[in-house]
Design a protein around this motif. Sequence first.
Motif, PDB file in Angstrom:
ATOM      1  N   ALA A  96     -15.371   8.094 -25.499  1.00  0.00           N
ATOM      2  CA  ALA A  96     -14.963   9.407 -24.705  1.00  0.00           C
ATOM      3  C   ALA A  96     -13.556   9.642 -24.806  1.00  0.00           C
ATOM      4  CB  ALA A  96     -15.079   8.557 -23.377  1.00  0.00           C
ATOM      5  N   GLN A  97     -12.546   8.749 -25.311  1.00  0.00           N
ATOM      6  CA  GLN A  97     -11.193   9.198 -25.452  1.00  0.00           C
ATOM      7  C   GLN A  97     -11.062  10.074 -26.542  1.00  0.00           C
ATOM      8  OE1 GLN A  97      -9.321   5.211 -25.807  1.00  0.00           O
ATOM      9  NE2 GLN A  97      -9.129   5.404 -23.590  1.00  0.00           N
ATOM     10  N   ILE A  98     -11.858   9.852 -27.786  1.00  0.00           N
ATOM     11  CA  ILE A  98     -11.673  10.643 -28.953  1.00  0.00           C
ATOM     12  C   ILE A  98     -12.182  12.036 -28.481  1.00  0.00           C
ATOM     13  CG2 ILE A  98     -12.612  11.209 -31.344  1.00  0.00           C
ATOM     14  CD1 ILE A  98     -13.196   7.918 -31.335  1.00  0.00           C
ATOM     15  N   ILE A  99     -13.336  12.219 -27.806  1.00  0.00           N
ATOM     16  CA  ILE A  99     -13.703  13.585 -27.499  1.00  0.00           C
ATOM     17  C   ILE A  99     -12.971  14.260 -26.553  1.00  0.00           C
ATOM     18  CG2 ILE A  99     -15.416  14.826 -26.158  1.00  0.00           C
ATOM     19  CD1 ILE A  99     -17.453  12.555 -27.313  1.00  0.00           C
ATOM     20  N   GLU A 100     -12.215  13.440 -25.539  1.00  0.00           N
ATOM     21  CA  GLU A 100     -11.203  14.318 -24.809  1.00  0.00           C
ATOM     22  C   GLU A 100      -9.933  14.415 -25.499  1.00  0.00           C
ATOM     23  OE1 GLU A 100      -8.323  12.612 -21.255  1.00  0.00           O
ATOM     24  OE2 GLU A 100     -10.370  11.849 -20.991  1.00  0.00           O
ATOM     25  N   CYS A 101      -9.566  13.743 -26.484  1.00  0.00           N
ATOM     26  CA  CYS A 101      -8.191  14.150 -27.270  1.00  0.00           C
ATOM     27  C   CYS A 101      -8.531  14.998 -28.223  1.00  0.00           C
ATOM     28  CB  CYS A 101      -7.673  12.793 -27.880  1.00  0.00           C
ATOM     29  SG  CYS A 101      -6.935  11.993 -26.706  1.00  0.00           S
ATOM     30  N   TYR A 102      -9.597  15.086 -28.753  1.00  0.00           N
ATOM     31  CA  TYR A 102      -9.815  16.104 -30.133  1.00  0.00           C
ATOM     32  C   TYR A 102     -10.941  16.960 -29.806  1.00  0.00           C
ATOM     33  CZ  TYR A 102      -6.909  12.377 -31.919  1.00  0.00           C
ATOM     34  OH  TYR A 102      -5.811  11.692 -32.477  1.00  0.00           O
ATOM     35  N   GLY A 103     -11.662  17.027 -28.967  1.00  0.00           N
ATOM     36  CA  GLY A 103     -12.759  17.880 -28.599  1.00  0.00           C
ATOM     37  C   GLY A 103     -12.546  19.231 -28.815  1.00  0.00           C
ATOM     38  N   ASP A 104     -11.307  19.685 -28.337  1.00  0.00           N
ATOM     39  CA  ASP A 104     -10.977  21.268 -28.256  1.00  0.00           C
ATOM     40  C   ASP A 104     -10.789  21.684 -29.472  1.00  0.00           C
ATOM     41  OD1 ASP A 104     -11.263  21.393 -25.627  1.00  0.00           O
ATOM     42  OD2 ASP A 104      -9.260  21.154 -25.159  1.00  0.00           O
ATOM     43  N   TYR A 105     -10.534  20.725 -30.776  1.00  0.00           N
ATOM     44  CA  TYR A 105     -10.137  20.872 -32.122  1.00  0.00           C
ATOM     45  C   TYR A 105     -10.966  20.802 -33.092  1.00  0.00           C
ATOM     46  CZ  TYR A 105      -5.760  20.333 -29.209  1.00  0.00           C
ATOM     47  OH  TYR A 105      -4.631  20.545 -28.503  1.00  0.00           O
ATOM     48  N   VAL A 106     -11.735  19.721 -32.940  1.00  0.00           N
ATOM     49  CA  VAL A 106     -12.935  19.647 -33.758  1.00  0.00           C
ATOM     50  C   VAL A 106     -14.395  19.627 -33.064  1.00  0.00           C
ATOM     51  CG1 VAL A 106     -13.793  17.685 -35.319  1.00  0.00           C
ATOM     52  CG2 VAL A 106     -11.317  17.946 -35.093  1.00  0.00           C
ATOM     53  N   ASP A 107     -15.471  20.008 -33.785  1.00  0.00           N
ATOM     54  CA  ASP A 107     -16.745  19.844 -33.278  1.00  0.00           C
ATOM     55  C   ASP A 107     -17.115  18.397 -32.882  1.00  0.00           C
ATOM     56  OD1 ASP A 107     -19.231  20.386 -32.169  1.00  0.00           O
ATOM     57  OD2 ASP A 107     -20.078  21.267 -34.020  1.00  0.00           O
ATOM     58  N   LEU A 108     -17.187  17.793 -31.739  1.00  0.00           N
ATOM     59  CA  LEU A 108     -17.838  16.653 -31.708  1.00  0.00           C
ATOM     60  C   LEU A 108     -19.030  16.630 -30.720  1.00  0.00           C
ATOM     61  CD1 LEU A 108     -14.171  14.809 -31.135  1.00  0.00           C
ATOM     62  CD2 LEU A 108     -15.699  14.754 -33.375  1.00  0.00           C
ATOM     63  N   SER A 109     -19.617  17.510 -30.597  1.00  0.00           N
ATOM     64  CA  SER A 109     -20.685  17.893 -29.593  1.00  0.00           C
ATOM     65  C   SER A 109     -21.758  16.971 -30.000  1.00  0.00           C
ATOM     66  CB  SER A 109     -21.347  19.373 -29.758  1.00  0.00           C
ATOM     67  OG  SER A 109     -21.827  19.629 -31.002  1.00  0.00           O
ATOM     68  N   GLU A 110     -22.105  16.399 -31.239  1.00  0.00           N
ATOM     69  CA  GLU A 110     -22.976  15.713 -31.429  1.00  0.00           C
ATOM     70  C   GLU A 110     -22.842  14.085 -30.938  1.00  0.00           C
ATOM     71  OE1 GLU A 110     -23.535  13.685 -35.474  1.00  0.00           O
ATOM     72  OE2 GLU A 110     -22.149  15.416 -36.009  1.00  0.00           O
ATOM     73  N   TYR A 111     -21.715  13.798 -30.952  1.00  0.00           N
ATOM     74  CA  TYR A 111     -20.990  12.451 -30.332  1.00  0.00           C
ATOM     75  C   TYR A 111     -20.907  12.643 -28.770  1.00  0.00           C
ATOM     76  CZ  TYR A 111     -20.019  11.573 -35.136  1.00  0.00           C
ATOM     77  OH  TYR A 111     -20.055  11.271 -36.496  1.00  0.00           O
ATOM     78  N   GLU A 112     -20.863  13.795 -28.122  1.00  0.00           N
ATOM     79  CA  GLU A 112     -21.148  13.899 -26.662  1.00  0.00           C
ATOM     80  C   GLU A 112     -22.551  13.601 -26.326  1.00  0.00           C
ATOM     81  OE1 GLU A 112     -20.033  18.102 -25.903  1.00  0.00           O
ATOM     82  OE2 GLU A 112     -17.707  17.495 -26.164  1.00  0.00           O
ATOM     83  N   GLU A 113     -23.477  14.058 -26.897  1.00  0.00           N
ATOM     84  CA  GLU A 113     -24.907  13.562 -26.892  1.00  0.00           C
ATOM     85  C   GLU A 113     -25.106  12.146 -26.838  1.00  0.00           C
ATOM     86  OE1 GLU A 113     -29.583  14.900 -27.760  1.00  0.00           O
ATOM     87  OE2 GLU A 113     -27.675  15.775 -29.139  1.00  0.00           O
ATOM     88  N   ASP A 114     -24.289  11.465 -28.001  1.00  0.00           N
ATOM     89  CA  ASP A 114     -24.614  10.090 -27.924  1.00  0.00           C
ATOM     90  C   ASP A 114     -23.854   9.414 -26.846  1.00  0.00           C
ATOM     91  OD1 ASP A 114     -25.723  10.200 -30.552  1.00  0.00           O
ATOM     92  OD2 ASP A 114     -23.766  10.560 -31.666  1.00  0.00           O
ATOM     93  N   LEU A 115     -22.863   9.792 -26.573  1.00  0.00           N
ATOM     94  CA  LEU A 115     -22.050   9.159 -25.430  1.00  0.00           C
ATOM     95  C   LEU A 115     -23.012   9.421 -23.977  1.00  0.00           C
ATOM     96  CD1 LEU A 115     -19.407   8.111 -24.334  1.00  0.00           C
ATOM     97  CD2 LEU A 115     -18.725  10.385 -23.741  1.00  0.00           C
TER      98      LEU A 115
END
Length: 133
Positions: A96-115
């Motif tokens: 969750a912290q990785i997505i919050e900090c870097y989600g605007d810069y890198v596509d982490l959408s697949e990990y959002e689904e895992d979360l």
Amino acid sequence: MDLDEYEALPDSLNSDEIGSLFMHLINEDAGQYTQDTIENMHVLCDKQWHTYELPSVGIRKATSHWVHAYLDTASPDPELAAKIVYCFGLNRQILAQIIECYGDYVDLSEYEEDLEHADGDFIDPYWTLRKGE
């Protein structure tokens, strides 16, 4: 070990063997986070996922520590950090912290689904295998 040696490892390794390789890799790297370490970490993630079992608590703690330290470097790869959290079944809060900090810069959408599919405090890297049950 170099990248070719990591890639040549058999797919039939168990999570204890992957854990030993992980500990060897981080000890060998000694906090330098070299490109070789990053590339080898990608290979270990894939090998860990294909064990179809979570690593030991000790390996998961060491892995969590490595991810936190890696994220504190000047230019971490958030996709690698997210992949490690996912493949090693680490605490969902780290992802969750990785997505919050870097989600605007890198596509982490697949990990959002895992979360979203994580039950409890930890990521379940095998939820996609169970979704048809």
